[in-house]
Design a protein around this motif. Structure first.
Motif, mmCIF file in Angstrom:
data_model
loop_
_atom_site.group_PDB
_atom_site.id
_atom_site.type_symbol
_atom_site.label_atom_id
_atom_site.label_comp_id
_atom_site.label_asym_id
_atom_site.label_seq_id
_atom_site.Cartn_x
_atom_site.Cartn_y
_atom_site.Cartn_z
ATOM 1 N N ILE A 118 0.834 -1.200 0.000
ATOM 2 C CA ILE A 118 0.000 0.000 0.000
ATOM 3 C C ILE A 118 0.870 1.251 0.000
ATOM 4 C CG2 ILE A 118 -1.876 -1.164 1.205
ATOM 5 C CD1 ILE A 118 -0.972 0.285 3.779
ATOM 6 N N GLY A 119 0.221 2.405 -0.188
ATOM 7 C CA GLY A 119 0.889 3.698 -0.101
ATOM 8 C C GLY A 119 0.553 4.389 1.210
ATOM 9 N N ASN A 120 0.892 5.669 1.297
ATOM 10 C CA ASN A 120 0.672 6.454 2.515
ATOM 11 C C ASN A 120 -0.789 6.375 2.962
ATOM 12 O OD1 ASN A 120 2.642 7.687 0.538
ATOM 13 N ND2 ASN A 120 3.298 8.710 2.417
ATOM 14 N N LYS A 121 -1.000 6.058 4.217
ATOM 15 C CA LYS A 121 -2.370 5.898 4.701
ATOM 16 C C LYS A 121 -3.120 7.231 4.762
ATOM 17 C CE LYS A 121 -1.779 1.540 7.108
ATOM 18 N NZ LYS A 121 -1.766 0.793 8.379
ATOM 19 N N ASN A 122 -2.404 8.321 4.898
ATOM 20 C CA ASN A 122 -3.084 9.612 4.920
ATOM 21 C C ASN A 122 -3.664 9.987 3.565
ATOM 22 O OD1 ASN A 122 -3.793 12.121 6.345
ATOM 23 N ND2 ASN A 122 -2.378 13.080 4.892
ATOM 24 N N PHE A 157 -3.145 -11.176 6.412
ATOM 25 C CA PHE A 157 -2.213 -10.616 5.428
ATOM 26 C C PHE A 157 -1.116 -9.845 6.143
ATOM 27 C CE2 PHE A 157 -5.077 -7.126 6.231
ATOM 28 C CZ PHE A 157 -4.347 -5.961 6.042
ATOM 29 N N GLU A 158 0.011 -9.733 5.457
ATOM 30 C CA GLU A 158 1.081 -8.846 5.881
ATOM 31 C C GLU A 158 0.965 -7.552 5.097
ATOM 32 O OE1 GLU A 158 4.749 -10.800 5.192
ATOM 33 O OE2 GLU A 158 4.369 -12.425 6.623
ATOM 34 N N GLU A 159 1.413 -6.481 5.692
ATOM 35 C CA GLU A 159 1.321 -5.153 5.064
ATOM 36 C C GLU A 159 2.719 -4.612 4.780
ATOM 37 O OE1 GLU A 159 0.648 -0.782 6.962
ATOM 38 O OE2 GLU A 159 -0.900 -2.271 7.434
ATOM 39 N N GLU A 160 2.901 -4.071 3.590
ATOM 40 C CA GLU A 160 4.132 -3.354 3.269
ATOM 41 C C GLU A 160 3.764 -1.992 2.696
ATOM 42 O OE1 GLU A 160 8.225 -3.630 0.571
ATOM 43 O OE2 GLU A 160 7.119 -5.453 1.090
ATOM 44 N N LEU A 161 4.242 -0.941 3.350
ATOM 45 C CA LEU A 161 3.917 0.414 2.930
ATOM 46 C C LEU A 161 5.090 1.024 2.178
ATOM 47 C CD1 LEU A 161 1.997 3.049 5.000
ATOM 48 C CD2 LEU A 161 3.971 3.721 3.631
ATOM 49 N N VAL A 162 4.822 1.502 0.966
ATOM 50 C CA VAL A 162 5.821 2.191 0.162
ATOM 51 C C VAL A 162 5.418 3.659 0.080
ATOM 52 C CG1 VAL A 162 6.931 2.376 -2.093
ATOM 53 C CG2 VAL A 162 6.311 0.115 -1.199
ATOM 54 N N PRO A 163 6.161 4.574 0.688
ATOM 55 C CA PRO A 163 5.817 5.999 0.603
ATOM 56 C C PRO A 163 5.788 6.464 -0.853
ATOM 57 C CG PRO A 163 7.443 5.631 2.316
ATOM 58 C CD PRO A 163 7.341 4.344 1.547
ATOM 59 N N LEU A 164 4.780 7.254 -1.176
ATOM 60 C CA LEU A 164 4.574 7.694 -2.554
ATOM 61 C C LEU A 164 5.247 9.033 -2.839
ATOM 62 C CD1 LEU A 164 0.772 6.789 -2.802
ATOM 63 C CD2 LEU A 164 2.750 5.358 -3.398
ATOM 64 N N PRO A 212 3.594 -4.713 -11.889
ATOM 65 C CA PRO A 212 4.007 -4.187 -13.198
ATOM 66 C C PRO A 212 3.420 -2.817 -13.501
ATOM 67 C CG PRO A 212 2.449 -6.000 -13.449
ATOM 68 C CD PRO A 212 2.848 -5.971 -12.011
ATOM 69 N N SER A 213 2.327 -2.456 -12.834
ATOM 70 C CA SER A 213 1.730 -1.132 -13.034
ATOM 71 C C SER A 213 2.535 -0.042 -12.344
ATOM 72 C CB SER A 213 0.306 -1.114 -12.491
ATOM 73 O OG SER A 213 0.317 -1.336 -11.081
ATOM 74 N N GLY A 214 3.353 -0.431 -11.366
ATOM 75 C CA GLY A 214 4.097 0.560 -10.593
ATOM 76 C C GLY A 214 3.203 1.386 -9.696
ATOM 77 N N ARG A 215 2.061 0.815 -9.313
ATOM 78 C CA ARG A 215 1.098 1.543 -8.489
ATOM 79 C C ARG A 215 0.631 0.668 -7.322
ATOM 80 N NH1 ARG A 215 -2.929 4.507 -12.907
ATOM 81 N NH2 ARG A 215 -1.316 5.788 -13.919
ATOM 82 N N VAL A 216 0.031 1.315 -6.348
ATOM 83 C CA VAL A 216 -0.606 0.597 -5.250
ATOM 84 C C VAL A 216 -2.113 0.660 -5.449
ATOM 85 C CG1 VAL A 216 1.226 0.962 -3.567
ATOM 86 C CG2 VAL A 216 -0.511 2.738 -3.856
ATOM 87 N N SER A 256 10.226 6.010 -5.229
ATOM 88 C CA SER A 256 8.916 5.367 -5.124
ATOM 89 C C SER A 256 8.606 4.475 -6.316
ATOM 90 C CB SER A 256 7.815 6.418 -4.964
ATOM 91 O OG SER A 256 7.947 7.129 -3.753
ATOM 92 N N LYS A 257 8.778 5.010 -7.516
ATOM 93 C CA LYS A 257 8.419 4.242 -8.711
ATOM 94 C C LYS A 257 9.252 2.967 -8.844
ATOM 95 C CE LYS A 257 5.642 4.216 -12.312
ATOM 96 N NZ LYS A 257 4.176 4.305 -12.186
ATOM 97 N N PRO A 258 10.570 3.043 -8.724
ATOM 98 C CA PRO A 258 11.343 1.795 -8.797
ATOM 99 C C PRO A 258 10.932 0.772 -7.747
ATOM 100 C CG PRO A 258 12.798 3.693 -8.978
ATOM 101 C CD PRO A 258 11.456 4.216 -8.600
ATOM 102 N N ARG A 259 10.648 1.235 -6.553
ATOM 103 C CA ARG A 259 10.229 0.308 -5.494
ATOM 104 C C ARG A 259 8.873 -0.313 -5.815
ATOM 105 N NH1 ARG A 259 10.646 2.847 0.374
ATOM 106 N NH2 ARG A 259 9.848 0.746 0.838
ATOM 107 N N LEU A 260 7.953 0.509 -6.331
ATOM 108 C CA LEU A 260 6.627 -0.010 -6.653
ATOM 109 C C LEU A 260 6.671 -1.003 -7.807
ATOM 110 C CD1 LEU A 260 4.542 3.260 -6.255
ATOM 111 C CD2 LEU A 260 4.487 1.254 -4.761
ATOM 112 N N LEU A 261 7.569 -0.752 -8.757
ATOM 113 C CA LEU A 261 7.700 -1.673 -9.884
ATOM 114 C C LEU A 261 8.233 -3.038 -9.452
ATOM 115 C CD1 LEU A 261 9.034 0.757 -12.626
ATOM 116 C CD2 LEU A 261 6.869 -0.529 -12.694
ATOM 117 N N GLN A 262 8.843 -3.096 -8.302
ATOM 118 C CA GLN A 262 9.271 -4.383 -7.766
ATOM 119 C C GLN A 262 8.088 -5.198 -7.241
ATOM 120 O OE1 GLN A 262 12.222 -3.609 -4.754
ATOM 121 N NE2 GLN A 262 13.619 -2.592 -6.169
#
Length: 216
Positions: free
Chosen positions: A5-9, A28-35, A49-53, A40-46
Motif C-alpha cells: 500500500i501507499g501512505n495511509k493519509n 495478510f502482511e502489510e508493506e507500505l511504500v511511501p509515494l 508491473p503497473s508501478g502503483r498501489v 517510489s516508482k522503482p520500489r513499486l515496480l518491484q
C-alpha cells in the motif's frame, strides 16, 4: 498474502482492499511504500508491473488494482461474504463499486483524500456537488433497501463499504453536508474498528504529498 500500500493519509486506492481484509479478518502482511519520492516508482515496480498501489502478493502471484484484488479475495475465500450473499444485492454492489472505480473524477480532483487535514467547504465546484449528490443517492438507496439487515450499505459489511470508505474520509475532511441517511452512514463507517485503526496510523504519518495538499 502480502498487501502493498501507499501512505495511509493520502492513498485512497490502498484503503479499499486493506479495510476489506482487516474488517473481514482475512490474514495478510502489510508493506507500505511511501509515494511521490524519488525511489517510489522503482520500489513499486518491484511489487507490481503497473508501478502503483495497491498490489496483493499471494505466493508467486501478483494481483494489482483494487477491484481485481477484491474479486480475487472473493474467489479465495468463498465462505466469507466479500460481496453480499444475495444474488441481486451482489450484482447491485458490483455496479456501485464499478461506478466508484471509474467515475467521480471531479470529486477525486478537487477533494483529494487527506485524513490529517480539515478544509470545510473547499473544492465544492458544480461538478463536485453533482458527484456528492450521486453518492448520497447511492447510499440512501442502499440503506433503505437493507436497513433491516445491518448498518452498512448492504446490511453486512462488504466490498461496497470498502470502496466508498475513501469518500467517507473526504466528506469528513471537507465537512460535506449530506442527507440524514448519508450522515448516519458516514458515522457508521467511521466507527468501524478497522477504519479507526487506519485513521490512527494515518494521523501518525509525517510525509507530505504536495499534490494532495491544494488547500494548505
Amino acid at each position: 498474502m502480502k498487501l502493498v500500500i501507499g501512505n495511509k493519509n493520502y492513498s485512497s486506492w490502498s484503503l479499499r482492499p486493506w479495510l476489506l481484509m482487516r474488517a473481514l479478518d482475512l490474514p495478510f502482511e502489510e508493506e507500505l511504500v511511501p509515494l511521490y519520492r524519488e525511489d517510489s516508482k522503482p520500489r513499486l515496480l518491484q511489487h507490481a508491473p503497473s508501478g502503483r498501489v495497491p498490489a496483493l502478493h499471494d505466493g508467486t502471484l501478483v494481483v494489482w488494482d483494487s477491484l481485481a484484488i477484491v474479486e480475487y479475495l472473493a474467489e479465495q475465500y468463498p465462505g466469507v461474504a466479500v460481496w453480499p450473499r444475495d444474488t441481486e444485492a451482489r450484482a447491485h454492489a458490483r455496479s456501485i463499486c464499478a461506478e466508484m472505480h471509474s467515475g467521480f473524477t471531479a470529486l477525486r480532483s478537487h477533494m483529494p483524500m487527506n485524513l490529517r487535514a480539515s478544509h470545510p467547504g473547499k473544492g465544492q465546484t458544480p461538478a463536485v456537488l453533482a458527484d456528492i449528490a450521486r453518492i448520497d443517492d447511492i447510499w440512501q438507496d442502499c440503506r433503505r433497501r437493507h436497513a433491516l439487515e445491518g448498518p452498512y450499505l448492504f446490511g453486512e459489511f462488504s466490498a461496497a463499504d470498502a470502496f466508498y470508505a475513501p469518500v467517507v474520509t473526504r466528506f469528513v475532511t471537507y465537512q460535506v453536508p449530506l442527507t440524514e441517511l448519508g450522515d448516519e452512514y458516514v458515522e457508521t463507517l467511521r466507527g468501524l474498528p478497522a477504519m479507526q485503526e487506519w485513521y490512527t496510523a494515518a494521523l501518525q504519518e509525517t510525509e507530505r504529498i504536495e499534490a494532495s495538499e491544494p488547500y494548505a
